[in-house]
Design a protein around this motif. Structure first.
Motif, PDB file in Angstrom:
ATOM      1  N   LEU A  83       0.844  -1.195   0.000  1.00  0.00           N
ATOM      2  CA  LEU A  83       0.000   0.000   0.000  1.00  0.00           C
ATOM      3  C   LEU A  83       0.876   1.240   0.000  1.00  0.00           C
ATOM      4  O   LEU A  83       0.569   2.233  -0.642  1.00  0.00           O
ATOM      5  N   LYS A  84       1.960   1.178   0.745  1.00  0.00           N
ATOM      6  CA  LYS A  84       2.959   2.241   0.748  1.00  0.00           C
ATOM      7  C   LYS A  84       4.239   1.649   0.174  1.00  0.00           C
ATOM      8  O   LYS A  84       4.546   0.485   0.394  1.00  0.00           O
TER       9      LYS A  84
ATOM     10  N   ILE B  96      14.411   6.044  -9.031  1.00  0.00           N
ATOM     11  CA  ILE B  96      13.867   4.682  -8.994  1.00  0.00           C
ATOM     12  C   ILE B  96      12.467   4.699  -8.402  1.00  0.00           C
ATOM     13  O   ILE B  96      11.537   4.092  -8.956  1.00  0.00           O
ATOM     14  N   LEU B  97      12.290   5.402  -7.296  1.00  0.00           N
ATOM     15  CA  LEU B  97      10.971   5.488  -6.674  1.00  0.00           C
ATOM     16  C   LEU B  97       9.951   6.118  -7.600  1.00  0.00           C
ATOM     17  O   LEU B  97       8.816   5.636  -7.714  1.00  0.00           O
ATOM     18  N   ASP B  98      10.354   7.148  -8.314  1.00  0.00           N
ATOM     19  CA  ASP B  98       9.458   7.810  -9.274  1.00  0.00           C
ATOM     20  C   ASP B  98       9.063   6.857 -10.400  1.00  0.00           C
ATOM     21  O   ASP B  98       7.908   6.796 -10.815  1.00  0.00           O
ATOM     22  N   GLU B  99      10.016   6.080 -10.896  1.00  0.00           N
ATOM     23  CA  GLU B  99       9.736   5.132 -11.968  1.00  0.00           C
ATOM     24  C   GLU B  99       8.824   3.996 -11.508  1.00  0.00           C
ATOM     25  O   GLU B  99       7.965   3.538 -12.269  1.00  0.00           O
ATOM     26  N   ILE B 100       8.990   3.550 -10.290  1.00  0.00           N
ATOM     27  CA  ILE B 100       8.142   2.484  -9.764  1.00  0.00           C
ATOM     28  C   ILE B 100       6.698   2.953  -9.664  1.00  0.00           C
ATOM     29  O   ILE B 100       5.775   2.215  -9.970  1.00  0.00           O
ATOM     30  N   ASN B 101       6.527   4.188  -9.257  1.00  0.00           N
ATOM     31  CA  ASN B 101       5.188   4.703  -9.030  1.00  0.00           C
ATOM     32  C   ASN B 101       4.640   5.408 -10.254  1.00  0.00           C
ATOM     33  O   ASN B 101       3.534   5.820 -10.291  1.00  0.00           O
TER      34      ASN B 101
ATOM     35  N   GLY C  54       7.920   5.321   1.566  1.00  0.00           N
ATOM     36  CA  GLY C  54       7.219   6.478   1.048  1.00  0.00           C
ATOM     37  C   GLY C  54       5.775   6.218   0.737  1.00  0.00           C
ATOM     38  O   GLY C  54       5.309   5.077   0.732  1.00  0.00           O
ATOM     39  N   SER C  55       5.097   7.293   0.477  1.00  0.00           N
ATOM     40  CA  SER C  55       3.710   7.244   0.070  1.00  0.00           C
ATOM     41  C   SER C  55       3.585   8.114  -1.162  1.00  0.00           C
ATOM     42  O   SER C  55       3.760   9.327  -1.083  1.00  0.00           O
ATOM     43  N   TRP C  56       3.363   7.470  -2.304  1.00  0.00           N
ATOM     44  CA  TRP C  56       3.276   8.251  -3.534  1.00  0.00           C
ATOM     45  C   TRP C  56       1.994   9.080  -3.562  1.00  0.00           C
ATOM     46  O   TRP C  56       1.946  10.122  -4.165  1.00  0.00           O
ATOM     47  N   THR C  57       0.946   8.628  -2.861  1.00  0.00           N
ATOM     48  CA  THR C  57      -0.276   9.429  -2.806  1.00  0.00           C
ATOM     49  C   THR C  57      -0.032  10.713  -2.022  1.00  0.00           C
ATOM     50  O   THR C  57      -0.633  11.736  -2.305  1.00  0.00           O
ATOM     51  N   GLU C  58       0.857  10.650  -1.042  1.00  0.00           N
ATOM     52  CA  GLU C  58       1.242  11.840  -0.280  1.00  0.00           C
ATOM     53  C   GLU C  58       2.461  12.519  -0.894  1.00  0.00           C
ATOM     54  O   GLU C  58       2.900  13.562  -0.416  1.00  0.00           O
ATOM     55  N   SER C  59       3.020  11.903  -1.927  1.00  0.00           N
ATOM     56  CA  SER C  59       4.185  12.440  -2.643  1.00  0.00           C
ATOM     57  C   SER C  59       5.360  12.734  -1.726  1.00  0.00           C
ATOM     58  O   SER C  59       5.949  13.812  -1.770  1.00  0.00           O
ATOM     59  N   SER C  60       5.705  11.754  -0.914  1.00  0.00           N
ATOM     60  CA  SER C  60       6.827  11.947  -0.006  1.00  0.00           C
ATOM     61  C   SER C  60       7.523  10.624   0.259  1.00  0.00           C
ATOM     62  O   SER C  60       6.949   9.555   0.054  1.00  0.00           O
TER      63      SER C  60
ATOM     64  N   ALA D 174      17.857  11.175   4.410  1.00  0.00           N
ATOM     65  CA  ALA D 174      17.291  12.112   3.430  1.00  0.00           C
ATOM     66  C   ALA D 174      15.771  12.020   3.461  1.00  0.00           C
ATOM     67  O   ALA D 174      15.207  11.003   3.882  1.00  0.00           O
ATOM     68  N   GLN D 175      15.139  13.101   3.004  1.00  0.00           N
ATOM     69  CA  GLN D 175      13.684  13.151   2.892  1.00  0.00           C
ATOM     70  C   GLN D 175      13.326  13.854   1.598  1.00  0.00           C
ATOM     71  O   GLN D 175      14.067  14.723   1.132  1.00  0.00           O
ATOM     72  N   MET D 176      12.179  13.493   1.043  1.00  0.00           N
ATOM     73  CA  MET D 176      11.736  14.104  -0.207  1.00  0.00           C
ATOM     74  C   MET D 176      10.237  14.287  -0.172  1.00  0.00           C
ATOM     75  O   MET D 176       9.519  13.471   0.390  1.00  0.00           O
ATOM     76  N   HIS D 177       9.777  15.384  -0.759  1.00  0.00           N
ATOM     77  CA  HIS D 177       8.362  15.509  -1.063  1.00  0.00           C
ATOM     78  C   HIS D 177       8.224  16.276  -2.369  1.00  0.00           C
ATOM     79  O   HIS D 177       9.080  17.061  -2.744  1.00  0.00           O
ATOM     80  N   LYS D 178       7.148  15.955  -3.077  1.00  0.00           N
ATOM     81  CA  LYS D 178       6.881  16.598  -4.358  1.00  0.00           C
ATOM     82  C   LYS D 178       6.193  17.919  -4.106  1.00  0.00           C
ATOM     83  O   LYS D 178       5.304  18.017  -3.267  1.00  0.00           O
TER      84      LYS D 178
END
Length: 112
Positions: free
Chosen positions: A28-29, A107-112, A51-57, A70-74
């Motif tokens: 789910l995440k 990689i995370l962006d490509e997976i999601n 991460g949670s792609w629905t939360e973009s982080s 590290a941390q990321m959010h869109k």
């Protein structure tokens, strides 16, 4: 490079640098386990991404610890939605390789 086993392999020329794979096939995440090239047995991951792609982080941790590296959010904007140009805000902690973190986010962006 994505392998047939849903594993991402990252190379520097002909040399393997690290690999990343989903922790479980159904999630789910998003959770990735990251193994450096010298971790051949892969009993314990060297890094993990949660991460949670629905939360973009996402948060990137050192191994199985709670140490954040590290941390990321869109950043959502009209331009990102209309033009498909995503912007990421990334916080990289001291003594962490920026290129490594960017590779994990790609990689995370490509997976999601």
């Amino acid at each position: 490079m994505l392998t047939a086993h849903s594993r991402w392999e990252v190379y520097n020329g002909d040399n393997s640098v690290f690999s990343a794979k989903r922790s479980h096939a159904i999630q789910l995440k998003t959770k990735l386990q990251v193994f450096l090239a010298n971790n051949v047995h892969e009993h314990i991951c060297d890094f993990r991404v949660e991460g949670s792609w629905t939360e973009s982080s996402c948060v990137i941790y050192a191994g199985e610890s709670s140490t954040i590296i590290a941390q990321m959010h869109k950043k959502r904007s009209v331009g990102s939605v209309l033009l498909g140009k995503d912007k990421f805000i990334v916080t990289v902690y001291p003594h962490v390789d920026y290129a490594f973190i960017v590779a994990l986010i790609v990689i995370l962006d490509e997976i999601n």
